[in-house]
Design a protein around this motif. Structure first.
Motif, PDB file in Angstrom:
ATOM      1  N   GLU A  58      -5.385  15.262   6.621  1.00 27.15           N
ATOM      2  CA  GLU A  58      -4.863  16.199   7.619  1.00 27.15           C
ATOM      3  C   GLU A  58      -3.941  15.485   8.603  1.00 27.15           C
ATOM      4  O   GLU A  58      -2.858  15.990   8.945  1.00 27.15           O
ATOM      5  N   ALA A  59      -4.370  14.295   9.071  1.00 28.71           N
ATOM      6  CA  ALA A  59      -3.549  13.530  10.009  1.00 28.71           C
ATOM      7  C   ALA A  59      -2.263  13.043   9.339  1.00 28.71           C
ATOM      8  O   ALA A  59      -1.205  12.985   9.959  1.00 28.71           O
ATOM      9  N   LEU A  60      -2.371  12.696   8.055  1.00 25.70           N
ATOM     10  CA  LEU A  60      -1.201  12.247   7.305  1.00 25.70           C
ATOM     11  C   LEU A  60      -0.116  13.310   7.337  1.00 25.70           C
ATOM     12  O   LEU A  60       1.070  13.009   7.569  1.00 25.70           O
ATOM     13  N   GLN A  61      -0.514  14.559   7.131  1.00 26.01           N
ATOM     14  CA  GLN A  61       0.436  15.665   7.129  1.00 26.01           C
ATOM     15  C   GLN A  61       0.910  15.982   8.535  1.00 26.01           C
ATOM     16  O   GLN A  61       2.096  16.192   8.784  1.00 26.01           O
ATOM     17  N   LYS A  62      -0.034  16.012   9.486  1.00 22.60           N
ATOM     18  CA  LYS A  62       0.299  16.389  10.858  1.00 22.60           C
ATOM     19  C   LYS A  62       1.319  15.445  11.482  1.00 22.60           C
ATOM     20  O   LYS A  62       2.273  15.880  12.156  1.00 22.60           O
ATOM     21  N   PHE A  63       1.132  14.133  11.280  1.00 18.93           N
ATOM     22  CA  PHE A  63       2.012  13.144  11.911  1.00 18.93           C
ATOM     23  C   PHE A  63       3.128  12.665  10.983  1.00 18.93           C
ATOM     24  O   PHE A  63       3.888  11.780  11.332  1.00 18.93           O
ATOM     25  N   ARG A  64       3.161  13.264   9.785  1.00 15.55           N
ATOM     26  CA  ARG A  64       4.200  12.943   8.810  1.00 15.55           C
ATOM     27  C   ARG A  64       4.279  11.436   8.533  1.00 15.55           C
ATOM     28  O   ARG A  64       5.346  10.822   8.564  1.00 15.55           O
ATOM     29  N   LEU A  65       3.127  10.871   8.295  1.00 14.43           N
ATOM     30  CA  LEU A  65       3.050   9.437   8.016  1.00 14.43           C
ATOM     31  C   LEU A  65       3.425   9.168   6.567  1.00 14.43           C
ATOM     32  O   LEU A  65       3.169   9.984   5.686  1.00 14.43           O
ATOM     33  N   LYS A  66       4.004   8.015   6.336  1.00 16.76           N
ATOM     34  CA  LYS A  66       4.427   7.648   4.995  1.00 16.76           C
ATOM     35  C   LYS A  66       3.390   6.743   4.340  1.00 16.76           C
ATOM     36  O   LYS A  66       2.817   5.863   4.993  1.00 16.76           O
ATOM     37  N   ILE A  67       3.122   6.955   3.074  1.00 15.30           N
ATOM     38  CA  ILE A  67       2.264   6.067   2.307  1.00 15.30           C
ATOM     39  C   ILE A  67       3.152   5.094   1.532  1.00 15.30           C
ATOM     40  O   ILE A  67       4.015   5.521   0.755  1.00 15.30           O
ATOM     41  N   TRP A  68       2.938   3.800   1.777  1.00 17.76           N
ATOM     42  CA  TRP A  68       3.749   2.770   1.140  1.00 17.76           C
ATOM     43  C   TRP A  68       3.084   2.322  -0.154  1.00 17.76           C
ATOM     44  O   TRP A  68       1.855   2.218  -0.226  1.00 17.76           O
ATOM     45  N   PRO A  69       3.867   2.047  -1.180  1.00 12.62           N
ATOM     46  CA  PRO A  69       3.277   1.753  -2.498  1.00 12.62           C
ATOM     47  C   PRO A  69       2.695   0.343  -2.610  1.00 12.62           C
ATOM     48  O   PRO A  69       3.149  -0.595  -1.956  1.00 12.62           O
ATOM     49  N   LYS A  70       1.703   0.246  -3.456  1.00 10.55           N
ATOM     50  CA  LYS A  70       1.144  -1.046  -3.838  1.00 10.55           C
ATOM     51  C   LYS A  70       2.285  -1.950  -4.325  1.00 10.55           C
ATOM     52  O   LYS A  70       3.179  -1.497  -5.036  1.00 10.55           O
ATOM     53  N   GLY A  71       2.256  -3.217  -3.911  1.00 14.12           N
ATOM     54  CA  GLY A  71       3.328  -4.142  -4.285  1.00 14.12           C
ATOM     55  C   GLY A  71       4.356  -4.358  -3.194  1.00 14.12           C
ATOM     56  O   GLY A  71       5.167  -5.281  -3.278  1.00 14.12           O
ATOM     57  N   SER A  72       4.317  -3.506  -2.145  1.00 18.35           N
ATOM     58  CA  SER A  72       5.226  -3.703  -1.013  1.00 18.35           C
ATOM     59  C   SER A  72       4.857  -4.990  -0.276  1.00 18.35           C
ATOM     60  O   SER A  72       3.687  -5.370  -0.209  1.00 18.35           O
ATOM     61  N   ILE A  73       5.857  -5.655   0.285  1.00 21.32           N
ATOM     62  CA  ILE A  73       5.628  -6.878   1.064  1.00 21.32           C
ATOM     63  C   ILE A  73       5.608  -6.524   2.545  1.00 21.32           C
ATOM     64  O   ILE A  73       6.482  -5.783   3.029  1.00 21.32           O
ATOM     65  N   LEU A  74       4.619  -7.043   3.266  1.00 18.32           N
ATOM     66  CA  LEU A  74       4.476  -6.774   4.700  1.00 18.32           C
ATOM     67  C   LEU A  74       4.674  -8.062   5.494  1.00 18.32           C
ATOM     68  O   LEU A  74       4.201  -9.120   5.096  1.00 18.32           O
ATOM     69  N   LEU A  75       5.362  -7.940   6.646  1.00 19.19           N
ATOM     70  CA  LEU A  75       5.476  -9.057   7.574  1.00 19.19           C
ATOM     71  C   LEU A  75       5.669  -8.513   8.978  1.00 19.19           C
ATOM     72  O   LEU A  75       6.212  -7.411   9.149  1.00 19.19           O
ATOM     73  N   PRO A  76       5.205  -9.227  10.002  1.00 15.50           N
ATOM     74  CA  PRO A  76       5.328  -8.728  11.377  1.00 15.50           C
ATOM     75  C   PRO A  76       6.791  -8.626  11.795  1.00 15.50           C
ATOM     76  O   PRO A  76       7.607  -9.471  11.434  1.00 15.50           O
ATOM     77  N   ARG A  77       7.093  -7.576  12.560  1.00 17.55           N
ATOM     78  CA  ARG A  77       8.447  -7.483  13.110  1.00 17.55           C
ATOM     79  C   ARG A  77       8.438  -7.398  14.636  1.00 17.55           C
ATOM     80  O   ARG A  77       9.491  -7.489  15.257  1.00 17.55           O
ATOM     81  N   SER A  78       7.249  -7.250  15.245  1.00 22.34           N
ATOM     82  CA  SER A  78       7.158  -7.312  16.704  1.00 22.34           C
ATOM     83  C   SER A  78       5.731  -7.652  17.111  1.00 22.34           C
ATOM     84  O   SER A  78       4.775  -7.204  16.484  1.00 22.34           O
ATOM     85  N   GLY A  79       5.624  -8.503  18.130  1.00 22.84           N
ATOM     86  CA  GLY A  79       4.312  -8.826  18.678  1.00 22.84           C
ATOM     87  C   GLY A  79       3.645 -10.046  18.091  1.00 22.84           C
ATOM     88  O   GLY A  79       2.995 -10.800  18.800  1.00 22.84           O
ATOM     89  N   SER A  80       3.789 -10.278  16.793  1.00 26.09           N
ATOM     90  CA  SER A  80       3.130 -11.428  16.156  1.00 26.09           C
ATOM     91  C   SER A  80       4.059 -12.118  15.168  1.00 26.09           C
ATOM     92  O   SER A  80       3.606 -12.696  14.184  1.00 26.09           O
ATOM     93  N   VAL A  81       5.349 -12.065  15.432  1.00 27.04           N
ATOM     94  CA  VAL A  81       6.331 -12.616  14.499  1.00 27.04           C
ATOM     95  C   VAL A  81       6.086 -14.102  14.265  1.00 27.04           C
ATOM     96  O   VAL A  81       6.163 -14.595  13.135  1.00 27.04           O
ATOM     97  N   TYR A  82       5.764 -14.829  15.350  1.00 23.40           N
ATOM     98  CA  TYR A  82       5.606 -16.282  15.237  1.00 23.40           C
ATOM     99  C   TYR A  82       4.327 -16.691  14.500  1.00 23.40           C
ATOM    100  O   TYR A  82       4.156 -17.853  14.155  1.00 23.40           O
ATOM    101  N   MET A  83       3.435 -15.729  14.255  1.00 26.74           N
ATOM    102  CA  MET A  83       2.213 -16.042  13.503  1.00 26.74           C
ATOM    103  C   MET A  83       2.495 -16.175  12.008  1.00 26.74           C
ATOM    104  O   MET A  83       1.701 -16.719  11.257  1.00 26.74           O
ATOM    105  N   ASN A  84       3.647 -15.642  11.577  1.00 24.84           N
ATOM    106  CA  ASN A  84       4.079 -15.771  10.178  1.00 24.84           C
ATOM    107  C   ASN A  84       3.063 -15.241   9.167  1.00 24.84           C
ATOM    108  O   ASN A  84       2.823 -15.844   8.126  1.00 24.84           O
ATOM    109  N   HIS A  85       2.455 -14.099   9.505  1.00 22.49           N
ATOM    110  CA  HIS A  85       1.591 -13.435   8.529  1.00 22.49           C
ATOM    111  C   HIS A  85       2.457 -12.854   7.406  1.00 22.49           C
ATOM    112  O   HIS A  85       3.570 -12.372   7.650  1.00 22.49           O
ATOM    113  N   ARG A  86       1.929 -12.873   6.195  1.00 21.77           N
ATOM    114  CA  ARG A  86       2.618 -12.285   5.043  1.00 21.77           C
ATOM    115  C   ARG A  86       1.576 -11.638   4.129  1.00 21.77           C
ATOM    116  O   ARG A  86       0.484 -12.184   3.944  1.00 21.77           O
ATOM    117  N   ALA A  87       1.938 -10.509   3.536  1.00 21.46           N
ATOM    118  CA  ALA A  87       0.998  -9.859   2.616  1.00 21.46           C
ATOM    119  C   ALA A  87       1.737  -9.011   1.602  1.00 21.46           C
ATOM    120  O   ALA A  87       2.826  -8.484   1.875  1.00 21.46           O
TER     121      ALA A  87
END
Length: 389
Positions: free
Chosen positions: A60-89
């Motif tokens: 319900e919240a997914l539809q209400k707030f029009r959130l996007k579901i990102w596919p398995k295999g996408s690469i994630l990295l910080p872009r604000s707040g923790s950029v210098y921590m160099n997390h990757r996933a």
């Protein structure tokens, strides 16, 4: 250096941002869709398979707030707040992602997403970013300009396979460490639980003497290693990094020189109650915020007391005895009141040997973990430099 061609990151994949997190906590109650926050990324730090999140959102919240579901295999990295921590996933599941995280998707045919992930782990992306209102950040355009080397696909695959093999070994080793700790905790509870064993219960003040430490400023060099609260790790073992020293006359510090099997307890601060079993051969003196416990070895084996300090019973008593409204104080008079089970010496020895064997096994696994980490870093950097020997 290699002669591999390079392309900008924005030319080989799409770079987008996640969605603002809904503020209504009820939205995450009984949710089923994973919602990746920065804390999830930070908990993994570097992973090719991010599959667990603290929060899950409802359909319900997914539809209400029009959130996007990102596919398995996408690469994630910080872009604000923790950029210098160099997390990757790499997402190991389809998931929603918070707006502080950049998502790389739709990779071109000339690059493998796992190769790109591994390459991004060697980049300190924070140095390409900026700070706005005190928060480190990197824009999509700045990310898009990052240059990525593009070896042939067969070379990319070779690099991925080499690094995956080490990652697999790391995961197996981590699992063994986890199992060893579970075994230790299980044995600790079973072996030191006095129920039904007809053991005496003694206060520490009845089986040991206590002494406050030496007051001096720590230095980079000296003739005695200076043991401080910060030199004790969470497992009650000595940290051999960033050691400090004092220069002192031996006669003056003689009462404070540590001997093997001495016990040291932190008496103040957030780590009050933490206990060290001292077994170093380096001449050492203990600092004033520590209390030395000298057990009567005719009654109790010192290591048994140290093992008991790892139990929930010890910590329950420590918290109940803790004094100090602001700075937590755990003085000798309080420590003396802690009750400890006292089995016969022969039984004590068997308990210590059994638990020490598990700890030694775990210690070897932890050492192996460090070696695997060094191997991974070496192979990663050599591979990205085109070295495959």
């Amino acid at each position: 250096m290699t002669n591999w061609p390079t392309k900008k990151l924005g030319e080989i994949c799409e770079i987008e941002g996640g969605d603002a997190a809904p503020q209504d906590k009820t939205i995450f109650e009984n949710g089923t869709i994973p919602f990746v926050r920065m804390q999830d990324l930070g908990r993994y730090h570097i992973t090719t398979n991010l599959i667990e999140t603290v929060d899950k959102i409802t359909n319900e919240a997914l539809q209400k707030f029009r959130l996007k579901i990102w596919p398995k295999g996408s690469i994630l990295l910080p872009r604000s707040g923790s950029v210098y921590m160099n997390h990757r996933a790499i997402l190991g599941i389809d998931a929603c992602v918070v707006s502080h995280i950049a998502i790389l998707t739709n990779f071109s045919k000339e690059i493998l997403n796992k190769y790109l992930f591994y390459y991004l782990t060697i980049l300190d992306i924070g140095r390409f970013g900026t700070q706005t209102t005190g928060i480190d950040s990197i824009s999509f355009s700045q990310l898009g300009r990052l240059k990525i080397p593009l070896p042939p696909l067969n070379i990319q695959q070779k690099i991925v396979e080499r690094l995956d093999a080490i990652k697999k070994a790391q995961e197996l080793n981590d699992k063994q460490i986890e199992l060893a700790e579970e075994l230790f905790q299980s044995l600790l509870h079973r072996e030191l639980d006095p129920k039904g064993k007809n053991w005496e219960m003694k206060r520490l003040g009845e089986v040991a003497n206590f002494q406050y430490g030496y007051t001096e400023s720590a230095k980079e060099r000296g003739n005695f290693c200076f043991i401080r609260i910060t030199d004790i790790d969470d497992n009650g073992e000595l940290i051999n990094l960033d050691k400090k020293y004092i220069q002192a006359d031996e006669k003056e510090v003689l009462p404070y020189i540590l001997e093997k099997s001495d016990l040291l307890i932190a008496r103040t601060g957030a780590t009050f109650g933490k206990m060290l079993y001292f077994d170093s051969v380096e001449p050492s003196v203990f600092a004033s915020y520590l209390i030395r416990v000298k057990p009567n070895k005719n009654i109790i084996i010192p290591k048994l007391i140290w093992l008991f300090s790892r139990t929930s019973d010890y910590w329950k008593q420590a918290w109940n005895l803790m004094t100090g409204s602001g700075q937590q104080q755990f003085n000798a008079n309080k420590i003396k009141r802690i009750k400890i089970p006292l089995p016969p010496l022969e039984t004590q020895q068997k308990i210590v040997e059994k638990l020490s064997a598990v700890q030694e096994y775990k210690k070897k696994l932890v050492q192996q973990k460090e070696l695997l980490k060094e191997l991974f870093e070496s192979v990663l950097h050599k591979s990205m430099a085109g070295k495959f020997d």
